[in-house]
Design a protein around this motif. Structure first.
Motif, PDB file in Angstrom:
ATOM      1  N   GLU A   1      21.258 -10.436  17.052  1.00  0.00           N
ATOM      2  CA  GLU A   1      22.057 -10.572  15.824  1.00  0.00           C
ATOM      3  C   GLU A   1      21.178 -10.897  14.617  1.00  0.00           C
ATOM      4  O   GLU A   1      21.383 -10.343  13.529  1.00  0.00           O
ATOM      5  CB  GLU A   1      23.117 -11.652  16.044  1.00  0.00           C
ATOM      6  CG  GLU A   1      24.348 -11.537  15.197  1.00  0.00           C
ATOM      7  CD  GLU A   1      25.079 -10.204  15.306  1.00  0.00           C
ATOM      8  OE1 GLU A   1      25.445  -9.679  14.229  1.00  0.00           O
ATOM      9  OE2 GLU A   1      25.291  -9.678  16.411  1.00  0.00           O
TER      10      GLU A   1
ATOM     11  N   LYS B   1      19.284  -7.782  13.091  1.00  0.00           N
ATOM     12  CA  LYS B   1      20.052  -6.651  12.577  1.00  0.00           C
ATOM     13  C   LYS B   1      19.784  -6.327  11.106  1.00  0.00           C
ATOM     14  O   LYS B   1      19.663  -5.158  10.762  1.00  0.00           O
ATOM     15  CB  LYS B   1      21.549  -6.830  12.844  1.00  0.00           C
ATOM     16  CG  LYS B   1      21.881  -6.597  14.303  1.00  0.00           C
ATOM     17  CD  LYS B   1      23.366  -6.673  14.567  1.00  0.00           C
ATOM     18  CE  LYS B   1      23.626  -6.395  16.042  1.00  0.00           C
ATOM     19  NZ  LYS B   1      25.042  -6.455  16.380  1.00  0.00           N
TER      20      LYS B   1
ATOM     21  N   HIS C   1      18.583  -2.652  10.137  1.00  0.00           N
ATOM     22  CA  HIS C   1      19.366  -1.787   9.240  1.00  0.00           C
ATOM     23  C   HIS C   1      18.490  -1.258   8.107  1.00  0.00           C
ATOM     24  O   HIS C   1      18.614  -0.094   7.706  1.00  0.00           O
ATOM     25  CB  HIS C   1      20.584  -2.525   8.691  1.00  0.00           C
ATOM     26  CG  HIS C   1      21.699  -2.622   9.674  1.00  0.00           C
ATOM     27  ND1 HIS C   1      22.457  -1.547  10.078  1.00  0.00           N
ATOM     28  CD2 HIS C   1      22.183  -3.691  10.356  1.00  0.00           C
ATOM     29  CE1 HIS C   1      23.357  -1.937  10.956  1.00  0.00           C
ATOM     30  NE2 HIS C   1      23.209  -3.237  11.147  1.00  0.00           N
TER      31      HIS C   1
ATOM     32  N   TRP D   1      23.844   1.349  18.262  1.00  0.00           N
ATOM     33  CA  TRP D   1      25.023   1.204  19.096  1.00  0.00           C
ATOM     34  C   TRP D   1      25.388  -0.269  19.054  1.00  0.00           C
ATOM     35  O   TRP D   1      24.758  -1.110  19.685  1.00  0.00           O
ATOM     36  CB  TRP D   1      24.730   1.674  20.502  1.00  0.00           C
ATOM     37  CG  TRP D   1      25.894   1.652  21.443  1.00  0.00           C
ATOM     38  CD1 TRP D   1      27.212   1.448  21.145  1.00  0.00           C
ATOM     39  CD2 TRP D   1      25.833   1.840  22.852  1.00  0.00           C
ATOM     40  NE1 TRP D   1      27.986   1.503  22.262  1.00  0.00           N
ATOM     41  CE2 TRP D   1      27.157   1.740  23.345  1.00  0.00           C
ATOM     42  CE3 TRP D   1      24.805   2.077  23.744  1.00  0.00           C
ATOM     43  CZ2 TRP D   1      27.458   1.869  24.690  1.00  0.00           C
ATOM     44  CZ3 TRP D   1      25.125   2.207  25.084  1.00  0.00           C
ATOM     45  CH2 TRP D   1      26.436   2.112  25.551  1.00  0.00           C
ATOM     46  N   SER D   2      26.395  -0.589  18.273  1.00  0.00           N
ATOM     47  CA  SER D   2      26.749  -1.983  17.991  1.00  0.00           C
ATOM     48  C   SER D   2      27.086  -2.778  19.246  1.00  0.00           C
ATOM     49  O   SER D   2      26.660  -3.925  19.392  1.00  0.00           O
ATOM     50  CB  SER D   2      27.915  -2.049  17.016  1.00  0.00           C
ATOM     51  OG  SER D   2      27.544  -1.466  15.799  1.00  0.00           O
ATOM     52  N   GLU D   3      27.867  -2.188  20.158  1.00  0.00           N
ATOM     53  CA  GLU D   3      28.291  -2.908  21.360  1.00  0.00           C
ATOM     54  C   GLU D   3      27.111  -3.370  22.208  1.00  0.00           C
ATOM     55  O   GLU D   3      27.115  -4.460  22.759  1.00  0.00           O
ATOM     56  CB  GLU D   3      29.199  -2.033  22.215  1.00  0.00           C
ATOM     57  CG  GLU D   3      30.561  -1.784  21.628  1.00  0.00           C
ATOM     58  CD  GLU D   3      31.383  -0.839  22.495  1.00  0.00           C
ATOM     59  OE1 GLU D   3      31.037  -0.620  23.668  1.00  0.00           O
ATOM     60  OE2 GLU D   3      32.381  -0.312  21.973  1.00  0.00           O
TER      61      GLU D   3
ATOM     62  N   GLY E   1      23.756  -3.136  21.099  1.00  0.00           N
ATOM     63  CA  GLY E   1      22.607  -3.524  20.296  1.00  0.00           C
ATOM     64  C   GLY E   1      21.395  -2.657  20.555  1.00  0.00           C
ATOM     65  O   GLY E   1      20.268  -3.147  20.610  1.00  0.00           O
TER      66      GLY E   1
END
Length: 167
Positions: A74, A77, A81, A99-101, A103
């Protein structure tokens, strides 16, 4: 990098049939889950890449991702980004996302096929080869940011250096 080899002049309505032919010829590990999904492992220089193909017959489009196993925490990120924006500025085909779920950083591309009987084998070879080449090029940049704690601009500059010869 592994050179992709397949037979010529092959045309199929379902692009996964072509992907399966390419995969079998190259002896890659795969799981053809259905007529709509296939997962493939492709060896690379830095890691094994996880390819995922999803065929949507209604949309007549193939969705494709190529991910590498590099978890993003987290707190990383924001830097990732920023790196994604810098990497995507340099892309001609496809783009990198997260892929957010899970990471995971991944290369993504979609191939619309409306109005054609199916893709040529060369198109599918190019799709896979481009993804693996882009992942190979930018893997170190992601590694610098995620594991090395570097800033995105420094990481992208390092990734864009062309090396000559072998050590």
């Amino acid at each position: 990098m592994t050179e992709i080899n397949a037979s010529q002049d092959y045309l199929a309505a379902n692009p996964l049939d072509i992907v399966e032919q390419i995969v079998e010829i190259n002896d890659w590990i795969f799981d053809r889950r259905s007529d709509q999904e296939m997962a493939v492992q492709v060896p690379g220089t830095w890691c094994d890449y996880s390819l995922y193909f999803a065929w949507n017959e209604e949309m007549e489009a193939l969705h494709f991702t190529c991910a590498f196993d590099m978890r993003i925490s987290e707190d990383q990120k924001p830097r990732v980004h920023e790196l994604l924006a810098l990497v995507n500025d340099r892309m001609w085909l496809g783009h990198f996302g997260m892929w957010s779920e899970e990471g995971l950083p991944m290369y993504r591309h979609a191939l619309p096929l409306r109005g054609v009987k199916g893709p040529a084998i060369e198109q599918m070879e190019d799709l896979v080869e481009t993804a693996v080449l882009e992942c190979e090029q930018f893997y170190p940049a992601f590694q610098y940011v995620i594991w090395g704690g570097k800033q995105a601009q420094d990481a992208i500059e390092s990734a864009m250096i062309d090396t000559v010869g072998e050590a």
